[in-house]
Design a protein around this motif. Sequence first.
Motif, PDB file in Angstrom:
ATOM      1  N   GLU A 194       6.651  -0.373   7.321  1.00  0.00           N
ATOM      2  CA  GLU A 194       6.513   0.750   6.401  1.00  0.00           C
ATOM      3  C   GLU A 194       7.898   1.339   6.169  1.00  0.00           C
ATOM      4  OE1 GLU A 194       4.007   4.934   6.017  1.00  0.00           O
ATOM      5  OE2 GLU A 194       3.271   3.354   7.341  1.00  0.00           O
ATOM      6  N   THR A 195       8.170   1.720   4.935  1.00  0.00           N
ATOM      7  CA  THR A 195       9.487   2.240   4.570  1.00  0.00           C
ATOM      8  C   THR A 195       9.731   3.616   5.181  1.00  0.00           C
ATOM      9  OG1 THR A 195       8.685   3.386   2.596  1.00  0.00           O
ATOM     10  CG2 THR A 195       9.399   1.089   2.329  1.00  0.00           C
ATOM     11  N   GLU A 237       3.907   0.615   2.455  1.00  0.00           N
ATOM     12  CA  GLU A 237       3.659  -0.314   3.560  1.00  0.00           C
ATOM     13  C   GLU A 237       3.535  -1.737   3.007  1.00  0.00           C
ATOM     14  OE1 GLU A 237       0.327  -1.069   7.079  1.00  0.00           O
ATOM     15  OE2 GLU A 237       0.030   0.521   5.609  1.00  0.00           O
ATOM     16  N   ASN A 238       4.157  -2.687   3.691  1.00  0.00           N
ATOM     17  CA  ASN A 238       4.030  -4.101   3.346  1.00  0.00           C
ATOM     18  C   ASN A 238       2.821  -4.653   4.088  1.00  0.00           C
ATOM     19  OD1 ASN A 238       4.188  -6.839   2.959  1.00  0.00           O
ATOM     20  ND2 ASN A 238       6.281  -7.064   3.689  1.00  0.00           N
ATOM     21  N   THR A 239       1.696  -4.820   3.397  1.00  0.00           N
ATOM     22  CA  THR A 239       0.484  -5.347   4.009  1.00  0.00           C
ATOM     23  C   THR A 239       0.336  -6.845   3.785  1.00  0.00           C
ATOM     24  OG1 THR A 239      -0.804  -4.770   2.046  1.00  0.00           O
ATOM     25  CG2 THR A 239      -0.736  -3.135   3.824  1.00  0.00           C
ATOM     26  N   GLN A 283       0.861  -1.176   0.000  1.00  0.00           N
ATOM     27  CA  GLN A 283       0.000   0.000   0.000  1.00  0.00           C
ATOM     28  C   GLN A 283       0.899   1.228   0.000  1.00  0.00           C
ATOM     29  OE1 GLN A 283      -3.000   0.157   3.024  1.00  0.00           O
ATOM     30  NE2 GLN A 283      -3.889   2.004   2.186  1.00  0.00           N
ATOM     31  N   THR A 296       5.673   6.957   1.250  1.00  0.00           N
ATOM     32  CA  THR A 296       6.162   5.725   1.865  1.00  0.00           C
ATOM     33  C   THR A 296       5.382   4.553   1.285  1.00  0.00           C
ATOM     34  OG1 THR A 296       4.599   5.817   3.713  1.00  0.00           O
ATOM     35  CG2 THR A 296       6.740   6.879   4.054  1.00  0.00           C
ATOM     36  N   HIS A 304       1.515   5.183   0.560  1.00  0.00           N
ATOM     37  CA  HIS A 304       0.989   6.298   1.357  1.00  0.00           C
ATOM     38  C   HIS A 304       1.628   7.591   0.868  1.00  0.00           C
ATOM     39  CE1 HIS A 304      -0.932   3.685   4.302  1.00  0.00           C
ATOM     40  NE2 HIS A 304       0.182   2.971   4.350  1.00  0.00           N
TER      41      HIS A 304
END
Length: 185
Positions: free
Chosen positions: A129-130, A74-76, A44, A72, A46
């Motif tokens: 999240e990065t 996010e690895n969901t 995802q 950023t 952001h």
Amino acid sequence: MKRKLTIIFSLAAMLALLTGGTWAYFTAQASTENTITTGSVHLQIHQRTADGTEISQGEPVMPGDTVSRIVTVENTGEQPVYLRVRLIKGVLGEALSAEECMSFAVNTGAWTSRDGYYYYNEALPAGGETASLIDEIHFEGMAIDNAYLGKGFTLDVEAYGVQSVNNGGSALDALGWPEEATEQE
């Protein structure tokens, strides 16, 4: 004597049938199903402002303005992944170039640029999240002339992820990168 032989053969045949029936009760059969499930890769993107507000609509800008845009990923998914991101500048609905009009500073401590992509420098764990890829966009005053008056600038963010387990030592070494986004969340 024939009668004795007939009785003996009959008894032997019955014994054979009883013994054979008994053996059938001592056999067994079993089966099992072995299911192996693969993990998932889901991302995802952001885009927020400095105060943490998610970006939903653009805002008016003037040549020379700088706006907050924290990007950023996010690895969901359920597995750690390597990431790469492509940033595509554009002018909404127009055949005008945005390349010279917009600039941003990439967080080179966390991201590496190669082949038109920005690769995250470490595997991103599930639920992680990065660090930000960029924090702001600057609109270059000298490059934006009257041809851009009333036009909307776009910055499309495309994120790609591949499994990191058993796939090289870094995102730059990883194999299996998709050529285009296959899932949007």
